[in-house]
Design an enzyme around this catalytic site. Structure first.
Site, PDB file in Angstrom:
ATOM      1  N   TYR A  55      -5.289  -6.756  -0.226  1.00  0.00           N
ATOM      2  CA  TYR A  55      -4.952  -7.011   1.138  1.00  0.00           C
ATOM      3  C   TYR A  55      -6.190  -6.511   1.885  1.00  0.00           C
ATOM      4  O   TYR A  55      -7.752  -7.073   2.598  1.00  0.00           O
ATOM      5  CB  TYR A  55      -3.855  -5.990   2.068  1.00  0.00           C
ATOM      6  N   ASP A  56      -6.817  -5.734   1.093  1.00  0.00           N
ATOM      7  CA  ASP A  56      -8.484  -5.187   1.827  1.00  0.00           C
ATOM      8  C   ASP A  56      -9.124  -5.648   1.265  1.00  0.00           C
ATOM      9  O   ASP A  56     -10.246  -6.297   1.913  1.00  0.00           O
ATOM     10  CB  ASP A  56      -8.607  -4.067   0.831  1.00  0.00           C
ATOM     11  N   LYS A  88      -9.105  -9.408   3.470  1.00  0.00           N
ATOM     12  CA  LYS A  88      -9.504  -9.132   4.641  1.00  0.00           C
ATOM     13  C   LYS A  88     -10.962  -8.934   4.978  1.00  0.00           C
ATOM     14  O   LYS A  88     -11.966  -9.657   6.199  1.00  0.00           O
ATOM     15  CB  LYS A  88      -8.829  -7.863   5.289  1.00  0.00           C
ATOM     16  N   ARG A 135       6.701   0.152   6.717  1.00  0.00           N
ATOM     17  CA  ARG A 135       5.428   1.213   7.328  1.00  0.00           C
ATOM     18  C   ARG A 135       6.274   2.322   7.678  1.00  0.00           C
ATOM     19  O   ARG A 135       7.432   2.951   7.978  1.00  0.00           O
ATOM     20  CB  ARG A 135       4.992   0.157   8.559  1.00  0.00           C
ATOM     21  N   PHE A 144      10.082   5.933   9.027  1.00  0.00           N
ATOM     22  CA  PHE A 144      10.793   7.070  10.075  1.00  0.00           C
ATOM     23  C   PHE A 144      11.784   6.663  10.552  1.00  0.00           C
ATOM     24  O   PHE A 144      13.325   7.651  10.923  1.00  0.00           O
ATOM     25  CB  PHE A 144       9.994   7.529  10.090  1.00  0.00           C
ATOM     26  N   GLY A 171       2.237  14.645   3.225  1.00  0.00           N
ATOM     27  CA  GLY A 171       2.388  14.436   4.407  1.00  0.00           C
ATOM     28  C   GLY A 171       1.636  15.146   5.682  1.00  0.00           C
ATOM     29  O   GLY A 171       1.686  14.980   6.075  1.00  0.00           O
TER      30      GLY A 171
HETATM   31  P1  NAD Z   1       3.891  -9.248  10.661  1.00  0.00           P
HETATM   32  O1  NAD Z   1       4.154  -8.974   8.898  1.00  0.00           O
HETATM   33  O2  NAD Z   1       5.200  -8.692  10.997  1.00  0.00           O
HETATM   34  O3  NAD Z   1       3.281 -10.407  11.013  1.00  0.00           O
HETATM   35  C1  NAD Z   1       2.383 -11.240   9.952  1.00  0.00           C
HETATM   36  C2  NAD Z   1       3.246 -13.179   9.794  1.00  0.00           C
HETATM   37  O4  NAD Z   1       1.924 -13.555   9.460  1.00  0.00           O
HETATM   38  C3  NAD Z   1       4.661 -12.650   9.492  1.00  0.00           C
HETATM   39  O5  NAD Z   1       4.842 -14.180  10.974  1.00  0.00           O
HETATM   40  C4  NAD Z   1       4.460 -13.763   8.420  1.00  0.00           C
HETATM   41  O6  NAD Z   1       5.307 -14.690   8.585  1.00  0.00           O
HETATM   42  C5  NAD Z   1       2.849 -14.618   8.712  1.00  0.00           C
HETATM   43  N1  NAD Z   1       2.657 -15.111   7.518  1.00  0.00           N
HETATM   44  C6  NAD Z   1       2.384 -14.159   6.749  1.00  0.00           C
HETATM   45  N2  NAD Z   1       1.544 -15.504   5.510  1.00  0.00           N
HETATM   46  C7  NAD Z   1       1.781 -16.735   6.284  1.00  0.00           C
HETATM   47  C8  NAD Z   1       1.079 -18.194   5.808  1.00  0.00           C
HETATM   48  N3  NAD Z   1       0.366 -18.058   4.376  1.00  0.00           N
HETATM   49  N4  NAD Z   1       1.255 -19.220   6.517  1.00  0.00           N
HETATM   50  C9  NAD Z   1       1.320 -18.751   7.679  1.00  0.00           C
HETATM   51  N5  NAD Z   1       1.984 -17.111   7.898  1.00  0.00           N
HETATM   52  C10 NAD Z   1       2.166 -16.562   7.784  1.00  0.00           C
HETATM   53  O7  NAD Z   1       2.259  -7.802  10.237  1.00  0.00           O
HETATM   54  P2  NAD Z   1       1.489  -8.122  12.384  1.00  0.00           P
HETATM   55  O8  NAD Z   1       1.576  -6.518  11.705  1.00  0.00           O
HETATM   56  O9  NAD Z   1       2.100  -8.069  12.984  1.00  0.00           O
HETATM   57  O10 NAD Z   1       0.095  -7.944  11.206  1.00  0.00           O
HETATM   58  C11 NAD Z   1      -0.555  -8.911  12.125  1.00  0.00           C
HETATM   59  C12 NAD Z   1      -1.810  -9.481  11.711  1.00  0.00           C
HETATM   60  O11 NAD Z   1      -2.487  -8.330  11.961  1.00  0.00           O
HETATM   61  C13 NAD Z   1      -2.080  -9.079  10.026  1.00  0.00           C
HETATM   62  O12 NAD Z   1      -3.145 -10.005  10.348  1.00  0.00           O
HETATM   63  C14 NAD Z   1      -2.796  -8.006  10.247  1.00  0.00           C
HETATM   64  O13 NAD Z   1      -3.608  -7.775   9.055  1.00  0.00           O
HETATM   65  C15 NAD Z   1      -3.089  -7.086  11.157  1.00  0.00           C
HETATM   66  N6  NAD Z   1      -3.010  -5.573  11.045  1.00  0.00           N
HETATM   67  C16 NAD Z   1      -2.284  -5.278  11.797  1.00  0.00           C
HETATM   68  C17 NAD Z   1      -1.777  -4.067  11.322  1.00  0.00           C
HETATM   69  C18 NAD Z   1      -0.810  -3.176  12.223  1.00  0.00           C
HETATM   70  O14 NAD Z   1      -0.907  -1.727  12.518  1.00  0.00           O
HETATM   71  N7  NAD Z   1       0.168  -4.022  12.205  1.00  0.00           N
HETATM   72  C19 NAD Z   1      -2.989  -3.185  11.352  1.00  0.00           C
HETATM   73  C20 NAD Z   1      -4.184  -4.250  11.025  1.00  0.00           C
HETATM   74  C21 NAD Z   1      -4.368  -5.323  11.098  1.00  0.00           C
HETATM   75  N1  UDP Z   2       3.999   7.164   4.752  1.00  0.00           N
HETATM   76  C1  UDP Z   2       5.531   7.576   4.532  1.00  0.00           C
HETATM   77  N2  UDP Z   2       7.141   7.219   4.059  1.00  0.00           N
HETATM   78  C2  UDP Z   2       7.115   6.050   4.254  1.00  0.00           C
HETATM   79  C3  UDP Z   2       6.106   5.195   4.813  1.00  0.00           C
HETATM   80  C4  UDP Z   2       4.937   5.888   4.657  1.00  0.00           C
HETATM   81  O1  UDP Z   2       5.113   9.364   3.869  1.00  0.00           O
HETATM   82  O2  UDP Z   2       8.618   5.990   4.531  1.00  0.00           O
HETATM   83  C5  UDP Z   2       3.250   7.041   4.560  1.00  0.00           C
HETATM   84  C6  UDP Z   2       1.911   6.440   4.521  1.00  0.00           C
HETATM   85  O3  UDP Z   2       2.206   7.338   2.540  1.00  0.00           O
HETATM   86  C7  UDP Z   2       0.402   6.466   4.499  1.00  0.00           C
HETATM   87  C8  UDP Z   2       1.274   6.808   5.907  1.00  0.00           C
HETATM   88  O4  UDP Z   2       2.366   7.350   5.844  1.00  0.00           O
HETATM   89  O5  UDP Z   2       0.327   7.932   4.508  1.00  0.00           O
HETATM   90  C9  UDP Z   2       0.909   5.569   7.358  1.00  0.00           C
HETATM   91  O6  UDP Z   2       1.770   4.467   6.080  1.00  0.00           O
HETATM   92  P1  UDP Z   2       1.989   2.950   6.561  1.00  0.00           P
HETATM   93  O7  UDP Z   2       2.503   2.395   5.549  1.00  0.00           O
HETATM   94  O8  UDP Z   2       2.471   3.090   7.886  1.00  0.00           O
HETATM   95  O9  UDP Z   2       0.788   1.561   6.557  1.00  0.00           O
HETATM   96  P2  UDP Z   2      -0.693   2.365   6.285  1.00  0.00           P
HETATM   97  O10 UDP Z   2      -1.736   2.888   6.895  1.00  0.00           O
HETATM   98  O11 UDP Z   2      -0.682   3.227   4.418  1.00  0.00           O
HETATM   99  O12 UDP Z   2      -1.146   1.227   6.291  1.00  0.00           O
END
Ligand code: NAD
Ligand code: UDP
Length: 322
Positions: free
Chosen positions: A148-149, A152, A189, A194, A210
């Site tokens: 993932y990292d 991106k 997540r 939770f 935690g």
């Molecule tokens: P999510 O999993 O709910 O949404 C991701 C969407 O992408 C899903 O609908 C999935 O079906 C679609 N998808 C995945 N692979 C695909 C592909 N190959 N072709 C077409 N569609 C595809 O996740 P989210 O939390 O809504 O995240 C959305 C975006 O925001 C992501 O790019 C994620 O990296 C970024 N983001 C989210 C957070 C957060 O906290 N929610 C934090 C950082 C970055």
């Molecule tokens: N976490 C946890 N219990 C859970 C899910 C997540 O303690 O059931 C912790 C996880 O180890 C991380 C933080 O909560 O330290 C946030 O995790 P999350 O998966 O929401 O997102 P992240 O910030 O790791 O992308």
């Protein structure tokens, strides 16, 4: 800003569906491309009702094309939950790399802009706290989170290359942990896990002791930030997130109390490379966009609890449910 026509990849997901709703509310037309890997058609009901929205079930790592004029390509497609991207490591690499290149090519062909949803994970397990955009990060390139990292980080590099070589208008945002309605209760997540555990009376699974921290942003605030970034003459990257930093244990206790739950807290093994701390330095967003989150953690969690309580999908993620 004048209205336009946008492609939103990942528009059936959590953040993507809220973004579709906002663009439509601002008078735009939206084409959502989503493979439904982690998304859900149910998230699209309000978008479909506008009549200016279309959904195409498509994997954006294959060829990416749409008919007609386009103003912006928003690239949000990617698994985002650590559980999801570790369950789909190669698909995650592909959508960050090939999906981003396909989105950039589409934007270039159409004379459109490209808007990348990047992440605080580009900072890895940060050694600078809080994290400013100028920090290059501390990422393990071969660890379980690297799919993932690094995808991106590649996506950011590709976005900047198209901007430099082709003069493509681009925006890069780095989203910090965001939560709200339409998260899947089993997406793994912390917030939905939770909430699901508290609502069903199961033990609340805190990983490690935690004491690790996160700063959690309510989705409406994030969407407002995205809208402002779109209108600003600003390439980025720019951090969008909350500065209200809490320990994971505190988060678990707060959700338990908001749910009036008797669930016990259980402490389980900490995932590999789980960042110890995370909080954005949001100076740029404040100064350049006049943006800062307005919804408190307490209020945002209450709204999310109320929304997720009504969803039929139950059962927190455990390895057995994979
Ligand atoms: P999510 O999993 O709910 O949404 C991701 C969407 O992408 C899903 O609908 C999935 O079906 C679609 N998808 C995945 N692979 C695909 C592909 N190959 N072709 C077409 N569609 C595809 O996740 P989210 O939390 O809504 O995240 C959305 C975006 O925001 C992501 O790019 C994620 O990296 C970024 N983001 C989210 C957070 C957060 O906290 N929610 C934090 C950082 C970055
Ligand atoms: N976490 C946890 N219990 C859970 C899910 C997540 O303690 O059931 C912790 C996880 O180890 C991380 C933080 O909560 O330290 C946030 O995790 P999350 O998966 O929401 O997102 P992240 O910030 O790791 O992308």
């Amino acid at each position: 800003m004048k209205t336009g026509r946008a492609v939103v990849t990942g528009g059936a997901g959590f953040v993507g569906s809220h973004l579709c709703d906002r663009l439509l509310a601002e008078g735009w037309s939206v084409v959502c491309l989503d493979s439904l890997l982690t998304g859900n058609r149910d998230n699209l009901a309000s978008s479909i009702a506008t009549g200016r929205f279309s959904f195409v079930e498509a994997d954006v790592t294959a060829e990416l094309d749409v008919d007609g004029d386009l103003d912006w390509v928003f690239h949000l497609a990617s698994p985002a939950s650590p559980r999801d991207y570790q369950e789909h490591p190669i698909a995650t690499l592909k959508v960050g790399a090939l999906g981003s290149l396909n989105g950039l090519d589409l934007a270039q062909r159409k004379g459109a802009g490209f808007f990348l949803a990047s992440t605080s994970e580009v900072y890895g397990d940060p050694q600078i706290h809080p994290q400013p955009e100028s920090y290059w990060g501390n990422v393990n390139p071969i660890g379980p989170r690297s799919v993932y990292d690094e995808a991106k980080r590649f996506a950011e590099a590709a976005t900047m290359a198209y901007h430099r070589v082709h003069g493509l208008p681009v925006r890069i945002i780095r989203i910090f942990n965001t939560y709200g309605p339409r998260m899947r209760r089993h997406d793994g997540r912390a917030v939905p896990n939770f909430i699901d555990q508290a609502l069903t009376g199961q033990p609340i699974t805190v990983y490690g002791d935690g004491s690790q921290t996160r700063s959690l942003c309510y989705v409406d605030d994030l969407i407002e930030g995205i809208w402002r970034v779109l209108q600003a003459d600003l390439t980025g990257p720019i951090n969008l997130g909350s500065t209200e930093e809490v320990s994971v244990r505190h988060l678990a206790e707060l959700i338990r109390s908001l749910a009036n739950s008797a669930s016990e807290l259980v402490f389980e093994e900490r995932p590999v490379d789980d960042p110890e701390v995370r909080r954005p330095d949001t100076t740029l967003a404040r100064e350049l966009l006049g943006w800062q989150p307005g919804v408190s953690l307490h209020d945002g969690l209450q709204k999310t609890l109320d929304a997720l309580r009504d969803t039929s999908e139950v059962g927190a993620w455990t390895p057995e449910r994979r």
